[in-house]
Scaffold this motif. Structure first.
Motif, mmCIF file in Angstrom:
data_model
loop_
_atom_site.group_PDB
_atom_site.id
_atom_site.type_symbol
_atom_site.label_atom_id
_atom_site.label_comp_id
_atom_site.label_asym_id
_atom_site.label_seq_id
_atom_site.Cartn_x
_atom_site.Cartn_y
_atom_site.Cartn_z
ATOM 1 N N PRO A 1 0.800 -1.227 0.000
ATOM 2 C CA PRO A 1 0.000 0.000 0.000
ATOM 3 C C PRO A 1 0.832 1.277 0.000
ATOM 4 N N LYS A 2 2.096 1.187 0.456
ATOM 5 C CA LYS A 2 2.938 2.385 0.520
ATOM 6 C C LYS A 2 3.752 2.609 -0.752
ATOM 7 N N SER A 3 3.535 1.789 -1.762
ATOM 8 C CA SER A 3 4.296 1.949 -2.999
ATOM 9 C C SER A 3 4.038 3.321 -3.614
ATOM 10 N N PRO A 4 5.101 4.023 -4.064
ATOM 11 C CA PRO A 4 4.911 5.340 -4.664
ATOM 12 C C PRO A 4 4.145 5.295 -5.973
ATOM 13 N N ILE A 5 4.095 4.114 -6.605
ATOM 14 C CA ILE A 5 3.375 4.000 -7.875
ATOM 15 C C ILE A 5 1.882 4.225 -7.673
ATOM 16 N N ASN A 6 1.409 4.059 -6.426
ATOM 17 C CA ASN A 6 -0.008 4.309 -6.139
ATOM 18 C C ASN A 6 -0.349 5.785 -6.302
ATOM 19 N N LEU B 1 7.983 -7.458 14.314
ATOM 20 C CA LEU B 1 8.026 -7.677 12.869
ATOM 21 C C LEU B 1 7.275 -8.945 12.479
ATOM 22 N N VAL B 2 7.497 -10.017 13.233
ATOM 23 C CA VAL B 2 6.877 -11.311 12.940
ATOM 24 C C VAL B 2 5.388 -11.286 13.251
ATOM 25 N N LEU B 3 5.012 -10.779 14.403
ATOM 26 C CA LEU B 3 3.609 -10.772 14.819
ATOM 27 C C LEU B 3 2.751 -9.923 13.884
ATOM 28 N N GLU B 4 3.280 -8.786 13.454
ATOM 29 C CA GLU B 4 2.535 -7.927 12.538
ATOM 30 C C GLU B 4 2.366 -8.582 11.171
ATOM 31 N N ALA B 5 3.427 -9.247 10.688
ATOM 32 C CA ALA B 5 3.362 -9.903 9.381
ATOM 33 C C ALA B 5 2.345 -11.045 9.385
ATOM 34 N N LEU B 6 2.339 -11.846 10.442
ATOM 35 C CA LEU B 6 1.406 -12.975 10.521
ATOM 36 C C LEU B 6 -0.051 -12.522 10.546
ATOM 37 N N GLN B 7 -0.311 -11.360 11.139
ATOM 38 C CA GLN B 7 -1.683 -10.864 11.254
ATOM 39 C C GLN B 7 -2.136 -10.083 10.029
ATOM 40 N N SER B 8 -1.215 -9.810 9.126
ATOM 41 C CA SER B 8 -1.542 -9.011 7.949
ATOM 42 C C SER B 8 -2.457 -9.771 6.989
ATOM 43 N N ALA B 9 -3.444 -9.060 6.475
ATOM 44 C CA ALA B 9 -4.359 -9.666 5.492
ATOM 45 C C ALA B 9 -3.913 -9.332 4.069
ATOM 46 N N GLU B 10 -2.727 -8.754 3.963
ATOM 47 C CA GLU B 10 -2.243 -8.247 2.675
ATOM 48 C C GLU B 10 -1.911 -9.355 1.688
ATOM 49 N N ARG B 11 -1.472 -10.513 2.185
ATOM 50 C CA ARG B 11 -1.036 -11.594 1.305
ATOM 51 C C ARG B 11 -1.652 -12.919 1.727
ATOM 52 N N ASP B 12 -1.795 -13.815 0.765
ATOM 53 C CA ASP B 12 -2.259 -15.173 1.041
ATOM 54 C C ASP B 12 -1.064 -16.117 1.012
ATOM 55 N N ILE B 13 -1.135 -17.160 1.827
ATOM 56 C CA ILE B 13 -0.072 -18.169 1.838
ATOM 57 C C ILE B 13 -0.378 -19.194 0.737
ATOM 58 N N PRO B 14 0.574 -19.448 -0.172
ATOM 59 C CA PRO B 14 0.314 -20.375 -1.283
ATOM 60 C C PRO B 14 0.182 -21.821 -0.817
ATOM 61 N N GLU B 15 -0.438 -22.632 -1.654
ATOM 62 C CA GLU B 15 -0.757 -24.020 -1.287
ATOM 63 C C GLU B 15 0.469 -24.926 -1.224
ATOM 64 N N TYR B 16 1.575 -24.515 -1.809
ATOM 65 C CA TYR B 16 2.766 -25.384 -1.773
ATOM 66 C C TYR B 16 3.548 -25.239 -0.473
ATOM 67 N N LEU B 17 3.009 -24.407 0.437
ATOM 68 C CA LEU B 17 3.575 -24.293 1.773
ATOM 69 C C LEU B 17 2.528 -24.682 2.804
ATOM 70 N N GLU B 18 2.959 -25.328 3.875
ATOM 71 C CA GLU B 18 2.060 -25.679 4.980
ATOM 72 C C GLU B 18 2.561 -24.953 6.229
ATOM 73 N N VAL B 19 1.803 -23.951 6.648
ATOM 74 C CA VAL B 19 2.241 -23.098 7.750
ATOM 75 C C VAL B 19 1.472 -23.426 9.018
ATOM 76 N N ASP B 20 2.200 -23.525 10.122
ATOM 77 C CA ASP B 20 1.589 -23.651 11.441
ATOM 78 C C ASP B 20 1.863 -22.339 12.174
ATOM 79 N N PRO B 21 0.880 -21.410 12.168
ATOM 80 C CA PRO B 21 1.130 -20.090 12.759
ATOM 81 C C PRO B 21 1.365 -20.120 14.269
#
Length: 205
Positions: A23-28, A152-172
């Motif tokens: 969202p902070k990209s200058p191209i916006n 840094l980690v806690l904020e990233a995990l809670q972010s709705a900005e990106r989806d985790i792809p199916e080729y990874l299995e994450v245990d948050p």
């Protein structure tokens, strides 16, 4: 502005796309290139120009990999049997920094590289501080116990900005990610248009 932010923002403006979907990209706000001549009318790119742009965008996406290292990855893809463009993407997505980023343990691929460099990550139980380390299907990446409560980690995990792809299995809860399989190009959740076929043409010409 840090060098990392500068690199990210410059790439976005150079290619005219929000490469990481941030969202902070200058191209916006400013959809023209960097520098004093950035607002000049853009001419139509040649075939070579399009190939070069595709290469720069893909290379920049993975944390601005050096030219020599990116070419080494491409040459490795060429040596393998199969579609070179698909193999190139598979090799890039097998990097440790890419997997830490995709698992949403950090907000950016640049942050992933620094996070790994500082020793916050283990691979199959062994501390690893090499961002370019190549993972194999079945490998498990975990955040070190002392690093799990980093903002840094806690904020990233809670972010709705990106989806985790199916080729990874994450245990948050455990903060682990298992690399299940090498992805196909169509599965990789790029936030902009990537054209690895043009990258192959660039190196083949």
């Amino acid at each position: 502005m840090s060098k990392r932010n500068s690199a990210k923002h410059k790439l976005d403006r150079r290619v005219g796309e929000n490469v990481w979907g941030r969202p902070k990209s200058p191209i916006n706000k400013r959809d023209y290139g960097p520098g004093m001549h950035g607002q000049r009318r853009k001419g139509k790119l040649s075939d070579f120009g399009l190939q070069l742009m595709a290469k720069q965008k893909l290379k920049g996406y993975y944390g601005n990999i050096s030219e020599k290292h990116f070419e080494r990855i491409y040459n490795e893809a060429v040596r393998q049997r199969g579609n070179t463009a698909e193999l190139l993407i598979g090799l890039l997505e097998s990097r440790l920094d890419a997997i830490v980023y995709r698992a949403k343990f950090v907000p950016t691929v640049f942050a992933a590289r620094q996070f790994i460099n500082h020793g916050h990550v283990k691979v199959n139980g062994v501390r690893t501080n090499i961002p370019s380390a190549r993972l194999k299907p079945g490998d498990v990446v975990e955040i070190k116990e002392k690093s799990k409560n980093m903002a840094l980690v806690l904020e990233a995990l809670q972010s709705a900005e990106r989806d985790i792809p199916e080729y990874l299995e994450v245990d948050p809860k455990k903060m682990t990610v298992t690399y299940m399989r090498v992805p196909e190009f169509a599965e990789v959740p790029y936030q902009c248009t990537m054209e690895p076929n043009l990258v192959v043409e660039y190196y083949s010409s």
